[in-house]
Design a protein around this motif. Structure first.
Motif, PDB file in Angstrom:
ATOM      1  N   MET A  97       0.847  -1.201   0.000  1.00 61.80           N
ATOM      2  CA  MET A  97       0.000   0.000   0.000  1.00 61.80           C
ATOM      3  C   MET A  97       0.886   1.257   0.000  1.00 61.80           C
ATOM      4  O   MET A  97       1.180   1.822   1.046  1.00 61.80           O
ATOM      5  CB  MET A  97      -0.910  -0.013   1.229  1.00 61.80           C
ATOM      6  CG  MET A  97      -2.061  -0.995   1.144  1.00 61.80           C
ATOM      7  SD  MET A  97      -3.297  -0.538  -0.096  1.00 61.80           S
ATOM      8  CE  MET A  97      -3.802   1.057   0.547  1.00 61.80           C
ATOM      9  N   ALA A  99      -0.107   3.905  -1.719  1.00 60.10           N
ATOM     10  CA  ALA A  99      -1.023   5.029  -1.947  1.00 60.10           C
ATOM     11  C   ALA A  99      -1.225   5.838  -0.666  1.00 60.10           C
ATOM     12  O   ALA A  99      -0.981   5.348   0.437  1.00 60.10           O
ATOM     13  CB  ALA A  99      -2.378   4.509  -2.442  1.00 60.10           C
ATOM     14  N   PRO A 101      -4.319   7.167   0.827  1.00 60.83           N
ATOM     15  CA  PRO A 101      -5.779   7.314   0.825  1.00 60.83           C
ATOM     16  C   PRO A 101      -6.170   8.472   1.743  1.00 60.83           C
ATOM     17  O   PRO A 101      -5.584   8.627   2.812  1.00 60.83           O
ATOM     18  CB  PRO A 101      -6.282   5.985   1.398  1.00 60.83           C
ATOM     19  CG  PRO A 101      -5.108   5.055   1.415  1.00 60.83           C
ATOM     20  CD  PRO A 101      -3.898   5.943   1.539  1.00 60.83           C
ATOM     21  N   ASP A 103      -7.860  10.247   4.584  1.00 62.69           N
ATOM     22  CA  ASP A 103      -8.356   9.677   5.837  1.00 62.69           C
ATOM     23  C   ASP A 103      -9.826   9.981   6.073  1.00 62.69           C
ATOM     24  O   ASP A 103     -10.499   9.250   6.798  1.00 62.69           O
ATOM     25  CB  ASP A 103      -7.541  10.226   7.015  1.00 62.69           C
ATOM     26  CG  ASP A 103      -6.117   9.692   7.024  1.00 62.69           C
ATOM     27  OD1 ASP A 103      -5.888   8.595   6.478  1.00 62.69           O
ATOM     28  OD2 ASP A 103      -5.226  10.377   7.564  1.00 62.69           O
ATOM     29  N   PRO A 131     -12.528   3.961   5.564  1.00 64.63           N
ATOM     30  CA  PRO A 131     -12.010   2.662   6.016  1.00 64.63           C
ATOM     31  C   PRO A 131     -10.505   2.592   5.840  1.00 64.63           C
ATOM     32  O   PRO A 131      -9.948   3.223   4.947  1.00 64.63           O
ATOM     33  CB  PRO A 131     -12.715   1.650   5.096  1.00 64.63           C
ATOM     34  CG  PRO A 131     -13.181   2.417   3.926  1.00 64.63           C
ATOM     35  CD  PRO A 131     -13.399   3.837   4.387  1.00 64.63           C
ATOM     36  N   ASP A 132      -9.857   1.816   6.699  1.00 61.24           N
ATOM     37  CA  ASP A 132      -8.405   1.622   6.630  1.00 61.24           C
ATOM     38  C   ASP A 132      -8.132   0.379   5.781  1.00 61.24           C
ATOM     39  O   ASP A 132      -8.297  -0.745   6.248  1.00 61.24           O
ATOM     40  CB  ASP A 132      -7.841   1.472   8.039  1.00 61.24           C
ATOM     41  CG  ASP A 132      -6.320   1.501   8.057  1.00 61.24           C
ATOM     42  OD1 ASP A 132      -5.699   0.921   7.143  1.00 61.24           O
ATOM     43  OD2 ASP A 132      -5.760   2.099   8.995  1.00 61.24           O
ATOM     44  N   VAL A 133      -7.736   0.598   4.543  1.00 60.88           N
ATOM     45  CA  VAL A 133      -7.581  -0.503   3.590  1.00 60.88           C
ATOM     46  C   VAL A 133      -6.449  -1.434   4.025  1.00 60.88           C
ATOM     47  O   VAL A 133      -6.591  -2.658   4.010  1.00 60.88           O
ATOM     48  CB  VAL A 133      -7.315   0.054   2.173  1.00 60.88           C
ATOM     49  CG1 VAL A 133      -7.249  -1.081   1.152  1.00 60.88           C
ATOM     50  CG2 VAL A 133      -8.390   1.072   1.787  1.00 60.88           C
ATOM     51  N   LEU A 134      -5.339  -0.853   4.439  1.00 56.69           N
ATOM     52  CA  LEU A 134      -4.177  -1.654   4.843  1.00 56.69           C
ATOM     53  C   LEU A 134      -4.529  -2.569   6.018  1.00 56.69           C
ATOM     54  O   LEU A 134      -4.225  -3.769   6.005  1.00 56.69           O
ATOM     55  CB  LEU A 134      -3.012  -0.734   5.211  1.00 56.69           C
ATOM     56  CG  LEU A 134      -1.741  -1.401   5.723  1.00 56.69           C
ATOM     57  CD1 LEU A 134      -1.122  -2.321   4.673  1.00 56.69           C
ATOM     58  CD2 LEU A 134      -0.720  -0.348   6.160  1.00 56.69           C
ATOM     59  N   GLY A 150       2.981  -1.684   4.343  1.00 54.27           N
ATOM     60  CA  GLY A 150       2.458  -0.324   4.383  1.00 54.27           C
ATOM     61  C   GLY A 150       3.580   0.687   4.210  1.00 54.27           C
ATOM     62  O   GLY A 150       4.766   0.352   4.324  1.00 54.27           O
ATOM     63  N   PHE A 151       3.208   1.911   3.922  1.00 54.32           N
ATOM     64  CA  PHE A 151       4.137   3.032   3.854  1.00 54.32           C
ATOM     65  C   PHE A 151       3.682   4.084   4.856  1.00 54.32           C
ATOM     66  O   PHE A 151       2.479   4.248   5.054  1.00 54.32           O
ATOM     67  CB  PHE A 151       4.129   3.660   2.449  1.00 54.32           C
ATOM     68  CG  PHE A 151       5.127   3.041   1.513  1.00 54.32           C
ATOM     69  CD1 PHE A 151       4.938   1.760   1.029  1.00 54.32           C
ATOM     70  CD2 PHE A 151       6.257   3.750   1.127  1.00 54.32           C
ATOM     71  CE1 PHE A 151       5.864   1.180   0.175  1.00 54.32           C
ATOM     72  CE2 PHE A 151       7.186   3.181   0.266  1.00 54.32           C
ATOM     73  CZ  PHE A 151       6.991   1.897  -0.213  1.00 54.32           C
ATOM     74  N   ALA A 152       4.614   4.787   5.465  1.00 52.23           N
ATOM     75  CA  ALA A 152       4.212   5.863   6.368  1.00 52.23           C
ATOM     76  C   ALA A 152       5.232   6.997   6.332  1.00 52.23           C
ATOM     77  O   ALA A 152       6.439   6.751   6.366  1.00 52.23           O
ATOM     78  CB  ALA A 152       4.067   5.344   7.786  1.00 52.23           C
ATOM     79  N   LYS A 169       2.525   2.188  14.602  1.00 47.51           N
ATOM     80  CA  LYS A 169       1.664   2.083  13.415  1.00 47.51           C
ATOM     81  C   LYS A 169       1.745   0.685  12.818  1.00 47.51           C
ATOM     82  O   LYS A 169       0.730   0.108  12.431  1.00 47.51           O
ATOM     83  CB  LYS A 169       2.060   3.153  12.384  1.00 47.51           C
ATOM     84  CG  LYS A 169       1.108   3.262  11.217  1.00 47.51           C
ATOM     85  CD  LYS A 169       1.359   4.507  10.370  1.00 47.51           C
ATOM     86  CE  LYS A 169       0.768   5.761  11.032  1.00 47.51           C
ATOM     87  NZ  LYS A 169       0.990   6.963  10.227  1.00 47.51           N
ATOM     88  N   LYS A 173      -1.586  -1.553  12.473  1.00 51.30           N
ATOM     89  CA  LYS A 173      -2.084  -1.973  11.155  1.00 51.30           C
ATOM     90  C   LYS A 173      -2.039  -3.488  11.003  1.00 51.30           C
ATOM     91  O   LYS A 173      -2.745  -4.040  10.162  1.00 51.30           O
ATOM     92  CB  LYS A 173      -1.224  -1.345  10.056  1.00 51.30           C
ATOM     93  CG  LYS A 173      -1.187   0.172  10.083  1.00 51.30           C
ATOM     94  CD  LYS A 173      -2.345   0.752   9.340  1.00 51.30           C
ATOM     95  CE  LYS A 173      -2.217   2.259   9.216  1.00 51.30           C
ATOM     96  NZ  LYS A 173      -3.330   2.820   8.465  1.00 51.30           N
TER      97      LYS A 173
HETATM   98  N1  CTP Z   1      -3.840   3.495   4.584  1.00 50.81           N
HETATM   99  C1  CTP Z   1      -4.912   2.757   4.138  1.00 50.81           C
HETATM  100  N2  CTP Z   1      -6.187   3.249   4.274  1.00 50.81           N
HETATM  101  C2  CTP Z   1      -6.394   4.451   4.850  1.00 50.81           C
HETATM  102  C3  CTP Z   1      -5.304   5.205   5.319  1.00 50.81           C
HETATM  103  C4  CTP Z   1      -4.029   4.698   5.171  1.00 50.81           C
HETATM  104  O1  CTP Z   1      -4.718   1.661   3.607  1.00 50.81           O
HETATM  105  N3  CTP Z   1      -7.631   4.891   4.965  1.00 50.81           N
HETATM  106  C5  CTP Z   1      -2.484   2.942   4.431  1.00 50.81           C
HETATM  107  C6  CTP Z   1      -1.548   3.758   3.556  1.00 50.81           C
HETATM  108  O2  CTP Z   1      -1.640   3.362   2.198  1.00 50.81           O
HETATM  109  C7  CTP Z   1      -0.180   3.432   4.138  1.00 50.81           C
HETATM  110  C8  CTP Z   1      -0.478   3.159   5.608  1.00 50.81           C
HETATM  111  O3  CTP Z   1      -1.885   2.895   5.692  1.00 50.81           O
HETATM  112  O4  CTP Z   1       0.357   2.258   3.580  1.00 50.81           O
HETATM  113  C9  CTP Z   1      -0.121   4.247   6.545  1.00 50.81           C
HETATM  114  O5  CTP Z   1      -0.784   5.423   6.174  1.00 50.81           O
HETATM  115  P1  CTP Z   1      -0.862   6.611   7.206  1.00 50.81           P
HETATM  116  O6  CTP Z   1      -1.592   7.739   6.593  1.00 50.81           O
HETATM  117  O7  CTP Z   1       0.520   6.840   7.719  1.00 50.81           O
HETATM  118  O8  CTP Z   1      -1.712   5.898   8.365  1.00 50.81           O
HETATM  119  P2  CTP Z   1      -2.968   6.397   9.170  1.00 50.81           P
HETATM  120  O9  CTP Z   1      -3.495   5.187   9.873  1.00 50.81           O
HETATM  121  O10 CTP Z   1      -3.923   7.114   8.282  1.00 50.81           O
HETATM  122  O11 CTP Z   1      -2.346   7.334  10.261  1.00 50.81           O
HETATM  123  P3  CTP Z   1      -2.191   8.936  10.344  1.00 50.81           P
HETATM  124  O12 CTP Z   1      -3.186   9.362  11.356  1.00 50.81           O
HETATM  125  O13 CTP Z   1      -0.752   9.105  10.813  1.00 50.81           O
HETATM  126  O14 CTP Z   1      -2.444   9.522   8.964  1.00 50.81           O
END
Ligand code: CTP
Ligand code: CA
Length: 233
Positions: A97, A99, A101, A103, A131-134, A150-152, A169, A173
């Motif tokens: 992942m 991308a 996405p 939030d 939704p959190d796809v990862l 995942g990437f962050a 994280k 995840k």
């Molecule tokens: N990701 C995802 N779905 C989302 C948000 C993030 O799959 N709705 C994935 C990103 O593609 C990435 C990883 O989760 O690989 C981390 O994204 P990040 O934005 O750092 O994580 P968040 O859980 O959204 O935390 P933050 O509050 O720091 O933005």
């Protein structure tokens, strides 16, 4: 493949990569978005193809040419990205992942263009979390032994260092690897280069020195390859 030369170590593997930034529409012409260029995800897709993998690239609003030998699925919103990724994962050996996405998305999308009020007031935009796809992909594990990455991009703050935030994280995840960019020094968006630390649930972090996005992509596939070959997983 050490040294970044193309090889054949991912032959017979199906990998899914997401890239770019999703857009959440407010009305037919406006959206909430982010600055992800999609370049790191495209580098991951083309290097995986060069190493012999069958690649599905889920691309969110990326203006780059399709990488050779890669199946590209174009999406706009996080909901579309989720559907495309989940549709491809049952046969995937690895899901990466890359991308960004969005939030949050507006609670409702106006079918007509939002107009300015005569009295100079501005509308409030109510948001709901996406939704959190990862996390979903990591929890599902459609295919036993598959690898989820995942990437962050993180900054250190009063609550912890970059690595502390990243470790938390990774655990939250439930993914196998988390590729962490320290963005404390400023934005990396659109940069041709990248440097990162690859954290794993088990084992030592791997520092990838500043280099091209293709070099970082190769380092990620090296780690994914090791996990895929690991008989204990
Ligand atoms: N990701 C995802 N779905 C989302 C948000 C993030 O799959 N709705 C994935 C990103 O593609 C990435 C990883 O989760 O690989 C981390 O994204 P990040 O934005 O750092 O994580 P968040 O859980 O959204 O935390 P933050 O509050 O720091 O933005
Ligand atoms: Ca986020």
């Amino acid at each position: 493949v050490r040294g970044g030369s193309p090889g054949d170590d991912l032959r017979g593997r199906h990998v899914v990569v997401s890239a770019g930034g999703t857009r959440e529409y407010l009305d037919p012409v406006r959206f909430l978005g982010n600055r992800s260029s999609g370049r790191q995800g495209y580098a991951l897709a083309s290097t995986a193809a060069a190493r012999g993998a069958e690649v599905t690239l889920v691309a969110a609003n990326v203006s780059l040419p399709d990488p050779a030998g890669v199946k590209v699925v174009r999406v706009a919103t996080t909901a579309e990205l989720r559907d495309a990724v989940l549709a491809a994962t049952p046969s995937a050996d690895a899901v990466v992942m890359a991308a960004a996405p969005a939030d949050f998305r507006p609670v409702s999308v106006s079918t007509a263009k939002i107009k300015k009020a005569d009295d100079g007031t501005a509308p409030a935009i109510d948001l709901v979390q996406n939704p959190d796809v990862l996390a979903e992909v990591a929890a599902d594990r459609a295919r036993p032994g598959s690898v989820v990455v995942g990437f962050a991009a993180e900054t250190g703050d009063d609550a912890g260092t970059v690595l502390e935030h990243a470790r938390a994280k990774l655990a939250r995840k439930g993914c196998d690897l988390l590729v962490v960019n320290d963005v404390s020094g400023g934005a990396v968006f659109g940069s041709p280069d990248n440097e990162a630390v690859i954290l794993s649930a088990e084992g030592e972090p791997v520092v990838v020195p500043r280099g091209t996005k293709a070099a970082l992509a190769h380092a990620v596939w090296d780690r994914v390859g090791l996990l895929l070959e690991d008989p204990d997983r």
